[in-house]
Enzyme design. Structure first.
Site, PDB file in Angstrom:
ATOM      1  N   SER A 251       6.530  -5.312   2.198  1.00 52.28           N
ATOM      2  CA  SER A 251       6.290  -6.406   2.806  1.00 52.28           C
ATOM      3  C   SER A 251       5.721  -6.282   4.282  1.00 52.28           C
ATOM      4  O   SER A 251       5.172  -5.192   4.400  1.00 52.28           O
ATOM      5  CB  SER A 251       7.657  -7.109   3.435  1.00 52.28           C
ATOM      6  N   LYS A 252       5.250  -7.218   4.902  1.00 55.90           N
ATOM      7  CA  LYS A 252       4.450  -7.231   6.152  1.00 55.90           C
ATOM      8  C   LYS A 252       4.758  -6.042   6.868  1.00 55.90           C
ATOM      9  O   LYS A 252       3.955  -5.296   7.802  1.00 55.90           O
ATOM     10  CB  LYS A 252       4.304  -8.501   6.943  1.00 55.90           C
ATOM     11  N   ARG A 253       6.106  -5.771   7.158  1.00 52.34           N
ATOM     12  CA  ARG A 253       6.662  -4.690   7.933  1.00 52.34           C
ATOM     13  C   ARG A 253       6.115  -3.274   7.599  1.00 52.34           C
ATOM     14  O   ARG A 253       5.829  -2.522   8.359  1.00 52.34           O
ATOM     15  CB  ARG A 253       8.063  -4.553   7.906  1.00 52.34           C
ATOM     16  N   HIS A 254       5.618  -3.193   6.232  1.00 52.07           N
ATOM     17  CA  HIS A 254       5.178  -1.895   6.067  1.00 52.07           C
ATOM     18  C   HIS A 254       3.765  -1.597   6.203  1.00 52.07           C
ATOM     19  O   HIS A 254       2.964  -0.794   6.138  1.00 52.07           O
ATOM     20  CB  HIS A 254       5.314  -1.713   4.441  1.00 52.07           C
ATOM     21  N   GLY A 255       3.087  -2.957   6.356  1.00 53.95           N
ATOM     22  CA  GLY A 255       1.479  -2.966   6.450  1.00 53.95           C
ATOM     23  C   GLY A 255       0.932  -3.949   5.908  1.00 53.95           C
ATOM     24  O   GLY A 255       1.371  -5.135   5.515  1.00 53.95           O
TER      25      GLY A 255
END
Ligand code: GLU
Length: 490
Positions: A251-255
């Site tokens: 998800s966005k949290r990872h990049g």
């Protein structure tokens, strides 16, 4: 029977890595079997429909260099390939299920549905199937109040539904645990995903469904629909999840997750395709590099893993660097030019002088780049003489400003006339001079590198100086000497 597969995106958001992986696996599977790859736009959710998302689907395929055999813009035997243009078909099949007794009209008001949800709380399984037992009187009452019905599926309550997944093996679900009587046709005449998806997969003669594992919960319901219609279901093949390094769903949290972000960062389609194809698939235990043509031949879905795939940003970067290194100077120049223009490093249109420098820079920077946008910072010093020198950065560790002036003066002497010597000869001059003075070569070169490039890390120094020419190099050295003399002691 020849393989027919589809990628069936809903244009509600940007294409992300998971979707691209699904598209590629379907495409390569079709190609490797001489089959047909279909693009079907599942645009029945009009509230979430977004025209930009549709354009993003087209842009994604164009950028990947992948085309479909049937789908938007390509005439096929099952056109149209937009579900919103096939409403009659779904309506007809929903009616057929009603006639068979496998579906029914349900007249619940939004308030009643909300109350049902409230009563069931978070753990509720959804609809309480009350519409199955609606009396003629109640129906007449709803109709008098102008309530427009939906069509709901009347799924079996007992027993279980199971299917053989190509990757996961037998998947079973108790019928009582399947979404209770899901809506097939909404009151506005639009189908839900389940009905449209099953009707189209059947009509388009899809042989294999390769899709993300998040669709597994829907699969038993789809099987029940196939059964109700008396149709042979396609082979299901649910692809392994794509996780971040922490084991959570990517998800966005990872990049970056959307394709457009990778494009904008300067990833090459070949690198992205190669890496994404390895997310849950392997040819053997060793081989990592595959061209698109090779994947078109070698892709074999029986080698798809069950275990979740981990998306490793560093590994993708590494692939990208490898593919950048395979580019010819001309190809790299063409790829990098718009990036340098956007960053204001070169003019638009690029001048002949700038183009000549860029051409010469390509062999020097190729080795250093992990993605194309890095080029702007790496080569900026070649296109402007207005460099952001920081006095403290100009001075090597354990040296004073005065010592640095001495080193740079020596370097200036050694550099003079460098264009008439080879890079090796120039380097040799520096090596000899450093040895004579008991200096490390790096210590002697560092102030020169800083003066020429304004950076401690740069493309090969002598090659870069050659692109700048002697006058610009000496000018930079003089600017820095001046700076050190005036500012260095402060
Ligand atoms: N429209 C669905 C999606 O957006 C398709 C799922 C499927 O392949 O059945 O992913």
């Amino acid at each position: 029977m020849s393989v027919r597969v589809r990628y069936a995106p809903s244009p509600t958001g940007l294409q992300h890595i998971g979707g691209v992986r699904t598209a590629l696996f379907n495409y390569f599977f079709a190609r490797s079997r001489g089959g047909t790859f279909i693009l079907r736009v599942e645009d029945t959710d009009r509230e979430r429909y977004d025209e930009r998302a549709l354009q993003d689907i087209y842009d994604t395929f164009a950028w990947l260099g992948i085309s479909w055999d049937e789908g938007p813009g390509v005439d096929g035997p099952h056109a149209p390939y937009f579900q919103s243009q096939r409403l009659e078909l779904y309506q007809q099949y929903a009616s057929q299920l009603i006639e068979q007794g496998a579906a029914y009209y349900a007249y619940d008001t939004p308030e009643e549905l909300a109350a049902m949800r409230e009563e069931q709380g978070e753990k509720g399984s959804g609809y309480d199937r009350r519409g199955r037992n609606c009396t003629a009187e109640q129906i007449a009452d709803y109709q008098a109040r102008g309530v427009v019905p939906v069509i709901r599926f009347k799924g079996p309550l007992e027993g279980e539904t199971s299917f053989e997944d190509m990757i996961l093996g037998r998947v079973k679900k108790k019928n009582k645990d399947i979404t209770p009587d899901p809506v097939l046709l909404k009151s506005d005449g639009f189908p839900t995903y389940h009905l449209a998806n099953v009707v189209d997969d059947h009509h388009m003669q899809i042989t294999h469904i390769l899709r993300a594992q998040e669709w597994i919960p829907s699969a038993p319901l789809h099987l029940q629909l196939y059964r109700a219609f008396g149709w042979e279901p396609p082979v299901f093949c649910h692809l392994p999840m794509v996780m971040g390094k922490d084991g959570q769903k990517l998800s966005k949290r990872h990049g970056s997750t959307s394709l457009i972000e990778f494009r904008n960062q300067g990833y090459l389609p070949e690198a992205l395709i190669n890496y994404v194809s390895l997310l849950g698939w392997a040819y053997d235990d060793k081989r990592e590099f595959f061209t698109v043509t090779e994947l078109e031949q070698l892709f074999d879905p029986s080698r798809i893993n069950k275990a979740p795939a981990v998306f490793d940003y560093k590994k993708l970067e590494w692939f990208n660097g490898n593919y950048i290194r395979q580019k010819s100077d001309e190809a790299l120049e063409a790829l990098v030019t718009p990036i340098l223009q956007a960053a204001g490093v070169v003019s638009t249109p690029i001048t002949d002088g700038e183009a000549a420098i860029l051409r010469g820079a390509c062999p020097l920077v190729r080795e250093r780049m992990k993605y194309l946008t890095e080029a702007a910072d790496i080569v900026r010093f070649l296109f402007t003489d207005d460099l952001p020198y920081q006095v403290e950065d100009l001075i090597p560790k354990n040296h004073s400003a005065a010592q640095t002036v001495e080193l740079l003066e020596l370097a200036r002497e050694l550099v003079t006339g460098f264009t008439s010597r080879s890079d090796e000869e120039n380097e040799e001059r520096f090596r000899v001079a450093a040895e004579e003075r008991d200096l490390k070569l790096g210590t002697l070169l560092m102030p020169l590198r800083m003066a020429v490039t304004a950076s401690r890390v740069s493309p090969p120094l002598f090659g870069s100086m050659r692109l700048l020419g002697e006058a610009r190099v000496l000018n930079r050295i003089d600017t820095v000497l001046q700076l050190l003399r005036t500012e260095g002691g402060k």
